[in-house]
Design a protein around this motif. Structure first.
Motif, PDB file in Angstrom:
ATOM      1  N   PRO A  66      13.559 -13.036  15.323  1.00  0.00           N
ATOM      2  CA  PRO A  66      13.115 -13.690  14.082  1.00  0.00           C
ATOM      3  C   PRO A  66      12.004 -12.950  13.344  1.00  0.00           C
ATOM      4  N   ASP A  67      11.303 -12.029  14.029  1.00  0.00           N
ATOM      5  CA  ASP A  67      10.201 -11.306  13.386  1.00  0.00           C
ATOM      6  C   ASP A  67      10.555  -9.876  12.999  1.00  0.00           C
ATOM      7  N   THR A  68      11.833  -9.508  13.050  1.00  0.00           N
ATOM      8  CA  THR A  68      12.212  -8.128  12.741  1.00  0.00           C
ATOM      9  C   THR A  68      11.751  -7.726  11.341  1.00  0.00           C
ATOM     10  N   ARG A  69      12.008  -8.574  10.388  1.00  0.00           N
ATOM     11  CA  ARG A  69      11.667  -8.269   9.000  1.00  0.00           C
ATOM     12  C   ARG A  69      10.143  -8.183   8.811  1.00  0.00           C
ATOM     13  N   LYS A  70       9.419  -9.120   9.424  1.00  0.00           N
ATOM     14  CA  LYS A  70       7.959  -9.097   9.331  1.00  0.00           C
ATOM     15  C   LYS A  70       7.407  -7.787   9.891  1.00  0.00           C
ATOM     16  N   PHE A  71       7.930  -7.374  11.031  1.00  0.00           N
ATOM     17  CA  PHE A  71       7.452  -6.150  11.678  1.00  0.00           C
ATOM     18  C   PHE A  71       7.735  -4.925  10.802  1.00  0.00           C
ATOM     19  N   LEU A  72       8.975  -4.790  10.340  1.00  0.00           N
ATOM     20  CA  LEU A  72       9.348  -3.614   9.557  1.00  0.00           C
ATOM     21  C   LEU A  72       8.603  -3.566   8.227  1.00  0.00           C
ATOM     22  N   CYS A  73       8.452  -4.711   7.586  1.00  0.00           N
ATOM     23  CA  CYS A  73       7.763  -4.718   6.292  1.00  0.00           C
ATOM     24  C   CYS A  73       6.276  -4.434   6.448  1.00  0.00           C
ATOM     25  N   SER A  74       5.693  -4.773   7.595  1.00  0.00           N
ATOM     26  CA  SER A  74       4.282  -4.452   7.815  1.00  0.00           C
ATOM     27  C   SER A  74       4.073  -2.946   7.887  1.00  0.00           C
ATOM     28  N   LEU A  75       5.151  -2.190   8.126  1.00  0.00           N
ATOM     29  CA  LEU A  75       5.072  -0.727   8.195  1.00  0.00           C
ATOM     30  C   LEU A  75       5.520  -0.065   6.894  1.00  0.00           C
ATOM     31  N   PHE A  76       6.687  -0.513   6.381  1.00  0.00           N
ATOM     32  CA  PHE A  76       7.233   0.095   5.168  1.00  0.00           C
ATOM     33  C   PHE A  76       6.496  -0.383   3.914  1.00  0.00           C
ATOM     34  N   ALA A  77       6.059  -1.636   3.904  1.00  0.00           N
ATOM     35  CA  ALA A  77       5.402  -2.203   2.719  1.00  0.00           C
ATOM     36  C   ALA A  77       4.195  -3.020   3.152  1.00  0.00           C
ATOM     37  N   PRO A  78       3.189  -2.372   3.753  1.00  0.00           N
ATOM     38  CA  PRO A  78       2.025  -3.121   4.238  1.00  0.00           C
ATOM     39  C   PRO A  78       1.287  -3.814   3.096  1.00  0.00           C
ATOM     40  N   VAL A  79       0.795  -5.008   3.385  1.00  0.00           N
ATOM     41  CA  VAL A  79       0.110  -5.782   2.357  1.00  0.00           C
ATOM     42  C   VAL A  79      -1.094  -5.004   1.838  1.00  0.00           C
ATOM     43  N   GLU A 118      -8.928  -0.384   4.878  1.00  0.00           N
ATOM     44  CA  GLU A 118      -7.990   0.076   5.892  1.00  0.00           C
ATOM     45  C   GLU A 118      -6.788  -0.856   5.967  1.00  0.00           C
ATOM     46  N   PRO A 119      -5.617  -0.331   6.285  1.00  0.00           N
ATOM     47  CA  PRO A 119      -4.403  -1.156   6.321  1.00  0.00           C
ATOM     48  C   PRO A 119      -4.373  -2.081   7.532  1.00  0.00           C
ATOM     49  N   ARG A 161       0.821  -1.202   0.000  1.00  0.00           N
ATOM     50  CA  ARG A 161       0.000   0.000   0.000  1.00  0.00           C
ATOM     51  C   ARG A 161       0.856   1.253   0.000  1.00  0.00           C
ATOM     52  N   LEU A 162       0.397   2.259  -0.714  1.00  0.00           N
ATOM     53  CA  LEU A 162       0.925   3.619  -0.603  1.00  0.00           C
ATOM     54  C   LEU A 162      -0.263   4.565  -0.481  1.00  0.00           C
ATOM     55  N   PRO A 163      -0.232   5.475   0.498  1.00  0.00           N
ATOM     56  CA  PRO A 163       0.815   5.669   1.499  1.00  0.00           C
ATOM     57  C   PRO A 163       0.957   4.451   2.402  1.00  0.00           C
ATOM     58  N   ASN A 164       2.158   4.264   2.959  1.00  0.00           N
ATOM     59  CA  ASN A 164       2.347   3.161   3.886  1.00  0.00           C
ATOM     60  C   ASN A 164       2.039   3.621   5.308  1.00  0.00           C
ATOM     61  N   LEU A 165       2.312   2.775   6.283  1.00  0.00           N
ATOM     62  CA  LEU A 165       1.937   3.083   7.664  1.00  0.00           C
ATOM     63  C   LEU A 165       2.873   4.086   8.335  1.00  0.00           C
ATOM     64  N   LEU A 166       3.921   4.495   7.636  1.00  0.00           N
ATOM     65  CA  LEU A 166       4.829   5.498   8.176  1.00  0.00           C
ATOM     66  C   LEU A 166       4.640   6.849   7.487  1.00  0.00           C
ATOM     67  N   GLY A 167       3.633   6.927   6.640  1.00  0.00           N
ATOM     68  CA  GLY A 167       3.314   8.194   5.989  1.00  0.00           C
ATOM     69  C   GLY A 167       4.092   8.461   4.720  1.00  0.00           C
ATOM     70  N   HIS A 168       4.845   7.485   4.232  1.00  0.00           N
ATOM     71  CA  HIS A 168       5.588   7.675   2.986  1.00  0.00           C
ATOM     72  C   HIS A 168       4.607   7.565   1.817  1.00  0.00           C
ATOM     73  N   GLU A 169       4.609   8.566   0.966  1.00  0.00           N
ATOM     74  CA  GLU A 169       3.623   8.619  -0.109  1.00  0.00           C
ATOM     75  C   GLU A 169       4.198   8.278  -1.476  1.00  0.00           C
ATOM     76  N   THR A 170       5.510   8.187  -1.586  1.00  0.00           N
ATOM     77  CA  THR A 170       6.136   7.815  -2.858  1.00  0.00           C
ATOM     78  C   THR A 170       7.067   6.636  -2.639  1.00  0.00           C
ATOM     79  N   MET A 171       7.290   5.873  -3.704  1.00  0.00           N
ATOM     80  CA  MET A 171       8.167   4.717  -3.597  1.00  0.00           C
ATOM     81  C   MET A 171       9.610   5.141  -3.337  1.00  0.00           C
ATOM     82  N   ASN A 172      10.010   6.269  -3.897  1.00  0.00           N
ATOM     83  CA  ASN A 172      11.374   6.759  -3.642  1.00  0.00           C
ATOM     84  C   ASN A 172      11.598   7.022  -2.161  1.00  0.00           C
ATOM     85  N   GLU A 173      10.596   7.575  -1.513  1.00  0.00           N
ATOM     86  CA  GLU A 173      10.709   7.846  -0.078  1.00  0.00           C
ATOM     87  C   GLU A 173      10.790   6.536   0.705  1.00  0.00           C
TER      88      GLU A 173
END
Length: 295
Positions: free
Chosen positions: A89-102, A109-110, A59-71
């Motif tokens: 072991p879940d670091t990547r899952k957690f971060l990707c749920s914010l930077f690149a939410p499904v 809603e995300p 999704r864009l915007p993502n959960l951190l408010g980034h509105e462009t892929m470059n950001e």
């Protein structure tokens, strides 16, 4: 809608509440994000933090408010080294749920990470970040995330824990330990275009490479033809594929380093990086070799 739940369950093992709980549960501190028009975007290959995760669209915007892929790309790259530390072991899952939410067409809603996922990753990785001088950031305050009885991404059950990476990351070539005699040290020096004693001012990650900006008081130990004082005075150093390998030498960036490298396509590329420890026998030998160096 039934198909949506099966997809989400396969992806993350999402904790699924009643449908009434889906709306109005987001308390992330950026509530306006959830009312902006969002779009599904293919996860790009150069988003290394989230390569090969269980879904292909974010999704864009993502959960951190980034509105462009470059950001997203710029900000996410800074977190890849934390995943490589394998602090949880879940670091990547957690971060990707914010930077690149499904991104799923069936849900407006995300889907956020559960509070327990955030807390478990913070417990494992918070101390590691402190070693590098970075406290757990306010934007990842776990109280902002929903409890586990809401629709959210939970931590892996203990019986389902898998390694963060499929294999232990390789050691960067420039950071491998080597045992060399004086002649071999001279030979190694002669293959390079420069050697610097530096302290690190700034580290960032661009297109998979590590960008190192030294402090201005760096000391030039030697330079060969093709490298100028101007090159070294405002030097930007590059560790190729630095996001895909580990460099234990850089676990503490507060100390000085000896870096050697070559000028390639206008860039100063590091071929050897070692912690500079005053009085250490190896560095006495290197200094002696430099004084008698004849390439």
């Amino acid at each position: 809608m039934r198909a949506f739940f099966s997809v989400v369950t396969v992806l993350w093992g999402v904790a699924i509440p009643s449908m009434d709980a889906i709306h109005g549960l987001y308390n992330f501190g950026q509530h306006d994000l959830f009312h902006k028009k969002n779009s599904c975007k293919q996860i790009p290959e150069n988003l290394l933090l989230c390569n090969d995760i269980e879904y292909t669209e974010m999704r864009l915007p993502n959960l951190l408010g980034h509105e462009t892929m470059n950001e997203v790309l710029q900000q996410a790259s800074s977190w890849t080294p934390l995943v490589q530390k394998q602090c949880h072991p879940d670091t990547r899952k957690f971060l990707c749920s914010l930077f690149a939410p499904v991104c799923l067409d069936d849900l407006d809603e995300p889907i956020q990470p559960c509070r327990s996922l955030c807390e478990s990753v913070r417990h494992g990785c918070g101390p590691v970040m402190l070693v590098f001088g970075y406290p757990w950031p306010e934007m990842l305050d776990c109280n902002r995330f929903p409890p586990d009885n809401d629709l959210c991404i939970p931590p892996a059950g203990t019986e389902n824990v898998v390694p963060v990476t499929k294999e232990v990351p390789r050691v960067c070539d420039a950071c491998k330990e080597t045992e060399e005699n004086d002649n071999e040290i001279v030979d190694s020096l002669c293959k390079n275009d420069f050697a610097l004693k530096i302290k690190v001012k700034e580290i960032s990650y661009i297109n998979g490479d590590t960008k190192i900006v030294p402090e201005t008081k760096s000391k030039t130990i030697y330079m060969m033809n093709g490298v100028t004082e101007r090159d070294l005075r405002k030097a930007v150093l590059w560790l190729k594929d630095g996001m895909r390998c580990i460099c234990e030498e850089m676990n503490d960036i507060n100390g000085p380093y000896l870096v050697m490298g070559q000028k390639m396509d206008g860039h100063l590329v590091i071929t050897s990086l070692k912690r500079w420890q005053k009085g250490q026998r190896e560095f006495k030998r290197i200094s002696r070799s430099i004084r008698k160096m004849q390439c």
